[in-house]
Design an enzyme around this catalytic site. Structure first.
Site, short mmCIF file in Angstrom:
data_model
loop_
_atom_site.label_atom_id
_atom_site.label_comp_id
_atom_site.label_asym_id
_atom_site.label_seq_id
_atom_site.Cartn_x
_atom_site.Cartn_y
_atom_site.Cartn_z
N GLY A 100 0.83 -1.20 0.00
CA GLY A 100 0.00 0.00 0.00
C GLY A 100 0.86 1.25 0.00
O GLY A 100 2.06 1.19 0.25
N CYS A 101 0.25 2.41 -0.29
CA CYS A 101 1.08 3.62 -0.30
C CYS A 101 0.55 4.66 0.69
O CYS A 101 0.71 5.84 0.49
CB CYS A 101 1.24 4.21 -1.68
SG CYS A 101 -0.24 4.34 -2.64
N ILE A 102 -0.04 4.19 1.77
CA ILE A 102 -0.46 5.15 2.80
C ILE A 102 -0.16 4.58 4.18
O ILE A 102 -0.17 3.39 4.39
CB ILE A 102 -1.96 5.53 2.66
CG1 ILE A 102 -2.35 6.62 3.64
CG2 ILE A 102 -2.87 4.34 2.81
CD1 ILE A 102 -1.77 7.96 3.33
N ASN B 31 5.23 10.28 1.25
CA ASN B 31 4.83 9.36 2.30
C ASN B 31 5.37 7.95 2.04
O ASN B 31 5.91 7.31 2.95
CB ASN B 31 3.31 9.36 2.41
CG ASN B 31 2.82 8.50 3.55
OD1 ASN B 31 3.23 8.69 4.69
ND2 ASN B 31 1.98 7.53 3.24
N SER B 32 5.24 7.50 0.80
CA SER B 32 5.76 6.17 0.47
C SER B 32 7.26 6.09 0.70
O SER B 32 7.77 5.08 1.19
CB SER B 32 5.47 5.83 -1.00
OG SER B 32 4.10 5.85 -1.23
#
Lengths: 102, 161
Positions: A100-102, B31-32
């Site tokens: 995921g990217c959060i 964020n990633s």
């Protein structure tokens, strides 16, 4: 020097456990030691939550879900798992690399 | 300052756009990167400053004029996009979709990347042009000239959004 507990555990090239269901708290401790990450009660809040989510959804929780659901906030999460909490927390909890990217 | 990674990979993102859709690109990438232990420096310039300007960041909109890619929601021809309220409606829809994915709204997302240890900078020249001061930006933001940003980004991977 490898902890004998880890000798019978299979890992991928990046150090993530291949079979999350084979995980135990002792293996978690041993992985953390391998990563030179001393575990505190606060780490266990995150690890236990990740395991609990995995058992329920077959998926590691996103960091956002961890910080929204537990009392560990973003700043603390990054302090607990230096070098990237998404990677390190999942690794110690015996879960696969998060996508995921959060 | 949050503890950084020991590895030396560093990502610098220059954000020059302030529309709702364009704001999410640097935030998601930052964020990633932080989640996997990559150091991040975020430089906001021109309209990108809206993303870290306290009064603006909560009300960013999608452009409906001259935006040929409004799907998957619906396509708005440029002429219709100019109708009052069209941009607000499209922005509302996009906020709903973003929320469904569990991505935070822009102000919360900016705070999230800051808490994760990303550094945030406003471009001095753009701020002078738009009559903004450090107080107008989120508290953790610093004001930086483009030359200083060049020094800061030495050896980093650089992205322009």
């Amino acid at each position: 020097m490898t902890n004998p507990i880890l000798e019978n555990v299979e890992f991928d090239d990046d150090g993530f456990m291949i079979d999350p269901n084979a995980w135990t708290a002792e293996i978690g401790e041993a992985i953390a030691a391998r990563e030179e990450l001393p575990l505190t009660d606060r780490h266990w809040v995150v690890i236990n939550f990740a395991r609990q989510e995995f058992d329920a959804n077959d998926e590691a929780p996103t960091l956002r879900r961890i910080t929204k659901t537990t009392d560990v906030d973003t700043k603390e999460l990054y302090k607990l798992f230096p070098g990237g909490p998404a990677k390190k927390a999942a690794m110690v909890a015996g879960l696969g690399k998060p996508t995921g990217c959060i | 300052m949050t503890e950084k990674s020991n590895g030396n990979r560093k990502l610098c993102i220059i954000t020059s756009k302030g529309s709702l859709d364009m704001a999410y690109i640097p935030l998601i990438l930052a964020n990633s990167a932080r989640m996997t232990g990559i150091d991040v420096e975020l430089f906001f310039t021109f309209w990108g400053l809206d993303v870290i300007t306290k009064k603006k960041m909560g009300g960013l909109n999608v452009a409906t004029v001259g935006n040929p890619s409004m799907h998957p929601w619906f396509h708005i021809p440029t002429l219709l996009g100019a109708i009052p309220g069209m941009s607000a409606a499209a922005s509302w829809m996009m906020r709903q979709e973003i929320d469904k994915l569990d991505f935070p709204p822009v102000p919360e997302f900016v705070q999230l990347v800051i808490d994760s240890g990303a550094n945030v900078y406003g471009c001095k020249m753009s701020m002078d042009m738009m009559k903004l001061t450090k107080d107008d930006l989120v508290d953790e933001a610093e004001v930086l000239g483009a030359m200083e940003f060049m020094e800061l980004s030495e050896g980093a991977q650089l992205l322009l959004v």
